[in-house]
Scaffold this motif. Structure first.
Motif, PDB file in Angstrom:
ATOM      1  N   VAL A 143       1.010  -1.370   0.107  1.00 41.44           N
ATOM      2  CA  VAL A 143      -0.054   0.495   0.173  1.00 41.44           C
ATOM      3  C   VAL A 143       0.712   1.117   0.009  1.00 41.44           C
ATOM      4  N   THR A 144       0.678   2.257  -0.418  1.00 43.31           N
ATOM      5  CA  THR A 144       1.238   3.576  -0.987  1.00 43.31           C
ATOM      6  C   THR A 144       0.872   4.871  -0.667  1.00 43.31           C
TER       7      THR A 144
ATOM      8  N   LEU B 250      -1.958  -4.785  -5.311  1.00 47.47           N
ATOM      9  CA  LEU B 250      -3.129  -6.333  -5.648  1.00 47.47           C
ATOM     10  C   LEU B 250      -4.515  -5.846  -6.925  1.00 47.47           C
ATOM     11  N   SER B 251      -4.256  -4.855  -6.030  1.00 42.02           N
ATOM     12  CA  SER B 251      -5.620  -4.476  -6.614  1.00 42.02           C
ATOM     13  C   SER B 251      -5.735  -2.940  -7.207  1.00 42.02           C
ATOM     14  N   SER B 252      -5.450  -2.458  -7.811  1.00 41.94           N
ATOM     15  CA  SER B 252      -4.849  -0.979  -8.241  1.00 41.94           C
ATOM     16  C   SER B 252      -6.704  -0.440  -8.593  1.00 41.94           C
ATOM     17  N   ASN B 253      -7.532  -1.319  -8.597  1.00 40.27           N
ATOM     18  CA  ASN B 253      -9.052  -1.000  -9.341  1.00 40.27           C
ATOM     19  C   ASN B 253      -9.490  -0.377  -7.646  1.00 40.27           C
ATOM     20  N   LEU B 254      -8.895  -0.998  -6.825  1.00 38.49           N
ATOM     21  CA  LEU B 254      -9.661   0.296  -5.906  1.00 38.49           C
ATOM     22  C   LEU B 254      -8.601   0.642  -5.208  1.00 38.49           C
ATOM     23  N   ASP B 255      -7.841   1.681  -6.063  1.00 32.17           N
ATOM     24  CA  ASP B 255      -7.013   3.108  -5.592  1.00 32.17           C
ATOM     25  C   ASP B 255      -8.306   3.748  -5.086  1.00 32.17           C
TER      26      ASP B 255
ATOM     27  N   GLY C 261     -14.274  13.807  -4.763  1.00 31.28           N
ATOM     28  CA  GLY C 261     -13.346  12.022  -4.822  1.00 31.28           C
ATOM     29  C   GLY C 261     -14.461  11.545  -4.461  1.00 31.28           C
ATOM     30  N   ASP C 262     -14.158  10.263  -5.786  1.00 31.59           N
ATOM     31  CA  ASP C 262     -15.517   9.487  -6.767  1.00 31.59           C
ATOM     32  C   ASP C 262     -15.580   8.378  -5.407  1.00 31.59           C
ATOM     33  N   GLN C 263     -15.816   8.639  -4.242  1.00 30.64           N
ATOM     34  CA  GLN C 263     -15.959   7.103  -3.770  1.00 30.64           C
ATOM     35  C   GLN C 263     -16.846   7.928  -2.569  1.00 30.64           C
TER      36      GLN C 263
ATOM     37  N   SER D  34      -7.345   8.425   5.393  1.00 35.22           N
ATOM     38  CA  SER D  34      -7.623   7.413   4.532  1.00 35.22           C
ATOM     39  C   SER D  34      -7.130   6.232   5.553  1.00 35.22           C
ATOM     40  N   GLU D  35      -6.782   5.108   5.673  1.00 30.12           N
ATOM     41  CA  GLU D  35      -6.733   3.957   6.224  1.00 30.12           C
ATOM     42  C   GLU D  35      -5.529   3.211   5.500  1.00 30.12           C
ATOM     43  N   LEU D  36      -5.178   1.846   5.808  1.00 27.88           N
ATOM     44  CA  LEU D  36      -4.813   0.807   4.877  1.00 27.88           C
ATOM     45  C   LEU D  36      -6.267   0.241   4.653  1.00 27.88           C
ATOM     46  N   ASN D  37      -6.902   0.036   4.950  1.00 33.22           N
ATOM     47  CA  ASN D  37      -8.001  -0.531   4.371  1.00 33.22           C
ATOM     48  C   ASN D  37      -9.171   0.089   4.480  1.00 33.22           C
ATOM     49  N   TYR D  38      -9.597   0.923   4.987  1.00 34.38           N
ATOM     50  CA  TYR D  38     -10.265   1.888   4.558  1.00 34.38           C
ATOM     51  C   TYR D  38     -10.802   3.292   3.689  1.00 34.38           C
ATOM     52  N   ILE D  39     -11.203   3.811   3.639  1.00 31.34           N
ATOM     53  CA  ILE D  39     -11.371   5.726   3.109  1.00 31.34           C
ATOM     54  C   ILE D  39     -13.146   5.760   3.670  1.00 31.34           C
TER      55      ILE D  39
END
Length: 936
Positions: free
Chosen positions: A773-774, A809-814, A847-849, A893-898
């Motif tokens: 994760v970056t 691994l999941s660039s679609n989740l950027d 933000g699209d999310q 924004s955290e490692l696995n959620y926004i």
């Protein structure tokens, strides 16, 4: 076309008149006032009197003579400087009747003679850099009569005051604010910046303060504290001064419906009595407009433990509850205190303070999160109605004594007692991307508790006859006792994966007790090696002991409880560190270099009594360090620091017991965790050009962590999260800060530009799948303002913050989102006693999310009138959030959620206030000498 012709005609007249402007030369001779010898090489400058900006300069020749040619007609300040001498200032008038102004002999006095003339004209010099210290003259930065120190700091180059009152200087958080070198209510920076009047300040000094040991030995041990020292005006050092404000108003509580209007009040006082060897200050505040003139750390310390009962937490293992920002929600504040500093003798200084604060807060909010998993992404929506109450007492003491010319003693102690309660009613639900139900929870949580803590530290230093040889020792002791009781009730529903649901409920009482005893001792010895080289040897032992008990009782019926041994936890642990330090220091006129290393042995001994789990581990670490300070000149400096440290996991992270405080987010420790090993390097450049008044600050920080402790998450079939701490091999963090400020003289303004950026590369584990994760955060702030502020003060600008997160691994989740702000402020003074101020800030989110991206305009204005004798009274009518659009919003924004957090908060209100300024100073003004009158 007509307008263009007018502009061209105006430019022609301006050029024509400039061509015939008369230029004048200024001459003189600089001599030493003591021996009457001439002084070659002295710097002579002409400064503009309004803002002390540089105009022209020259240097005296071998005979001590100088000539400045080509000066235009008008008033200037003549400044003459020479190393080891007091700077000389004189107001000069260049008239059209003369082509040359000969000032004759000008005498300079050595620095040991403190001239009144220097203090008078020091107001003209905006910034001075002396070694590590950046000193701003407060009189060069105009503020309003009712302004506090925070308002003054906002105008200083490289200084930022955030919405919660946190002060940052040169990109670093300020940890301590001093008044003439003396503490003000301990280390609570807001008590000084939010309560003291700006007009009491002569100079603001910003520097990295050394530790007590470094001050004694002169050897930098790397323990630095970003500090602001407020130097008080000479006429405020004897007498009584301060402000008393009474205010009342109305608000519609964010609804805009006049039928819901409620009364508001905002009252505060600040009274100071200063003498040559004594400072006495009293503060008080009572309001329900979300104003805290003190740090919120006491609230956070208490409620951080309370939040273990559930609610909106940062993780399954606790954290502060929904919004720790005091400006969110609706808060009623009561606070007051007294601070007393006195020099008991020429060698003894004593400081003490007592402060009481009480916060009663109501929060209505919701948090929308988008989770990223290895299989099915899902969203959660949490809503909460939360009421928090906290009261706190703090007492601090400091005793400093110079036993003799070779020995120093310092004793500090502090005591605090806090108590409070929290009531939270919340609902949460999760759905997948298609909108299918996953789980839900309804929670009713309550808690009450208290915390008592006492800490003390003694430092003794001895300098020997051989210069550079010294001995320093200190002892620290701390003890705290925390008691809390929780009531947890929740109703939970889960999908079974086949279209059906299952349910569960929790109804518990929880009792928690946490007792800590910490103590440490340190001894260091410094020995000179010759040619400005030094050797430092040190030994330290630190003990951190903790006894924790948390008992769970399932409520089976009225007055019927059953002890839950599976969830209950009791443990004790002891961390012991032995450190052996070796440093060498190399000094020159421009450079200060320290190279060293510490050998550290750590031992962790702990036992979880409730399940007979024991931890016994020990290890050695070698911790190198480098510190280098280099001065290019008096106004430019470079600093580089490199240090390493090891961080043991806490016993909470090691314990294998499951914490089910939040039924949808469970936490379980990991007994196989290893210690973190961190490398940290930082570089800082500071530069100020005294001729162009250009400021540049650059800071770069980099951290590499081996065996970083992070959180792995697994999602079960009911979409309940199970969080476990694990080690990852590598974690990288790089951050930078850049500030540039300079005047734009053709348009009589100045600009301020700051950039900040951070880069973090880590790993995320979801159901054992590893993702690199970056995360990148970038921000830019730009503002432009006028320089001549006697009547009109205008400031406009923008700030943009960009946050991105990408996955290997999941660039679609950027992910990526932006917040943009535009702000402007206009202030005008008219009829000498009237002031009108208006400010507006637009904040735009994108933000699209997120389901929506609001635009929030926050507009406020006030009109004030100063009256009474000496303009000591002020009546002020203020309107806050004129458009009634204010909401509390935070995106993270955290490692696995926004997440997107919204909190209903105080919006439009009107406030009428009266402020009375107290200025009673004793003594008669001294007659001004001829030299001091010349300096004017």
């Amino acid at each position: 076309m007509k307008q263009i012709k007018k502009i061209l005609f105006f430019l022609f007249l301006l050029t024509f008149s400039s061509a015939f402007t008369q230029n004048i030369s200024v001459k003189g001779k600089v001599i030493d006032n003591d021996n009457q010898e001439t002084m070659p090489g002295a710097t002579v400058m002409l400064l503009n009197p309004l803002d002390s900006s540089f105009y022209k300069f020259g240097v005296t020749n071998p005979s001590g003579d100088f000539t400045i040619k080509g000066a235009e007609i008008g008033k200037y300040i003549l400044q003459i400087s020479f190393i080891g001498y007091q700077s000389y200032y004189k107001e000069v008038l260049l008239k059209k009747e003369e082509s040359t102004l000969n000032l004759g002999n000008i005498k300079l006095n050595t620095k040991k003679e403190l001239l009144e003339s220097v203090e008078i004209v020091a107001e003209k010099i905006p910034v001075i850099i002396n070694g590590d210290t950046v000193e701003f003259n407060a009189n060069a930065f105009k503020t309003q009569p009712e302004a506090n120190v925070a308002d003054l700091l906002k105008k200083l180059p490289g200084v930022e005051v955030e919405k919660d009152g946190t002060v940052k200087a040169q990109g670093e958080e300020v940890k301590k604010v001093l008044i003439d070198g003396k503490e003000f209510f301990g280390d609570d920076t807001k008590l000084a910046t939010e309560n003291l009047p700006a007009d009491m300040v002569q100079n603001v000094q910003i520097y990295d303060d050394f530790s007590d040991a470094s001050k004694i030995t002169g050897i930098d041990d790397g323990d630095r504290t970003k500090t602001i020292n407020l130097k008080i005006k000479k006429d405020r050092k004897k007498g009584l001064f301060g402000n008393v404000t009474l205010g009342g108003g109305m608000t519609a509580i964010g609804t805009g419906d006049i039928s819901t209007e409620e009364g508001l009040h905002d009252n505060k006082l600040n009274i100071n009595k200063f003498k040559d060897n004594m400072q006495l200050s009293t503060l008080g505040m009572l309001n329900n407009v979300n104003q805290q003139g003190f740090s919120y750390r006491d609230y956070i310390n208490f409620s951080g433990g309370v939040s273990n009962m559930g609610g909106f937490r940062n993780s399954g293992n606790g954290g502060v509850p929904l919004s720790n920002n005091p400006n969110d929600g609706f808060t009623t504040t009561k606070a007051g205190g007294i601070n007393w500093n006195k020099n008991l003798s020429p060698t003894i200084n004593f400081s003490s303070s007592y402060f009481y604060n009480e916060a009663n807060k109501q929060i209505y909010g919701e948090t929308n999160r988008q989770y990223i998993t290895d299989s099915t992404d899902f969203n959660s929506l949490e809503k909460e109605n939360q009421h928090e109450f906290n009261r706190n007492h703090r007492i601090k003491f400091k005793y400093e004594q110079k036993i003799d010319t070779t020995q120093d003693l310092k004793i500090t102690s502090d005591f605090s007692y806090s108590e409070g309660n929290l009531y939270s009613y919340s609902t949460s639900s999760s759905i997948d991307i298609a909108g299918n139900f996953l789980n839900s929870s309804n929670n009713n949580n309550q808690s009450t508790g208290n915390d008592i803590a006492i800490n003390g530290k003694l430092t003794y230093g001895k300098r020997f006859n051989k210069r550079g040889r010294s001995f320093v020792s200190n002892i620290k002791l701390g003890n705290s006792e925390n008691e809390k009781k929780y009531y947890v009730e929740s109703q939970n529903s889960f999908t079974d994966g086949f279209g059906g649901t299952s349910s569960s409920s929790i109804k518990q009482l929880q009792n928690a007790s946490n007792n800590q005893l910490n103590y440490s001792g340190k001894v260091s010895f410094t020995e000179p090696l010759g040619k400005r080289k030094y050797l430092e040897l040190g030994v330290e032992r630190s003990n951190y002991n903790n006894e924790y008990v948390k008992e769970f009782y399932d409520i089976l019926g009225p007055n019927l409880e059953s002890f839950n041994s599976n969830l209950s936890l009791a443990y004790n642990n002891s961390f012991v560190y032995h450190s052996y330090k070796f440093n060498t220091k190399f000094n020159t006129d421009k450079s200060n270099l320290t190279i060293g290393s510490t050998a550290q042995k750590s031992n962790l001994n702990g036992e979880i009594i409730s399940n007979n789990f024991q931890v016994n581990r020990g290890q050695w670490n070698i911790l190198p360090n480098i510190k280098w300070n280099y001065s290019f000149n008096k106004s430019s400096r470079f600093r580089f620091n490199y240090k390493t440290n090891a961080q043991e996991p806490s016993l909470e992270q090691l314990q294998p017991t499951i914490d089910n405080s939040n039924p949808l987010v469970l936490y379980q420790g990991n007994p196989n965790l290893n210690s973190e090993y961190r490398h940290n390097a930082s570089m800082r450049i500071m530069s100020f050009n005294q001729y162009s008044f250009t400021n540049i600050y650059i800071t770069i920080n980099g951290t590499y962590t081996k065996n970083k402790i992070t959180e792995a998450q697994s999602i079960n079939s009911q979409f309940v999260q199970i969080i476990t701490p694990i080690n990852v091999p590598n974690d990288y963090l790089l951050s930078g800060y850049f500030y540039y400020g300079t005047p734009i003289r053709p348009i009589k303004s100045k600009i301020n530009l700051s950039l900040n950026s951070s880069y973090n590369r880590s790993k995320l584990f979801v159901n054992l799948d590893e993702n690199d994760v970056t995360r990148i955060n970038n921000g830019v702030n730009f503002s432009i303002e006028n320089r001549k502020k006697e009547i009109v003060d205008i400031r406009i600008g923008t700030n943009v913050n960009l946050n991105t997160t990408s996955y290997s691994l999941s660039s679609n989740l950027d992910q990526g989102y932006i917040s943009t702000g535009y702000f402007s402020e206009f202030l005008v003074e008219f009829f000498k006693t009237w002031t009108f101020n208006t400010a507006i800030e637009f904040t735009l989110y994108s933000g699209d999310q997120f389901t929506d991206n609001p635009t929030i305009p926050l507009w406020k204005a006030y009109l004030s009138k100063r009256f009474l004798k000496g303009k000591s009274g002020m009546l002020k009518l203020a309107i806050y959030d004129i458009l009634n659009q204010n909401i509390g919003i935070k995106r993270n924004s955290e490692l696995n959620y926004i997440e997107d957090e919204r909190i209903t908060t105080l919006s439009r209100y009107v406030m009428l206030s009266f402020t009375y300024k107290i200025n009673r100073f004793g003594g008669k003004p001294k007659k001004k000498t001829s030299s001091s009158s010349d300096s004017k």
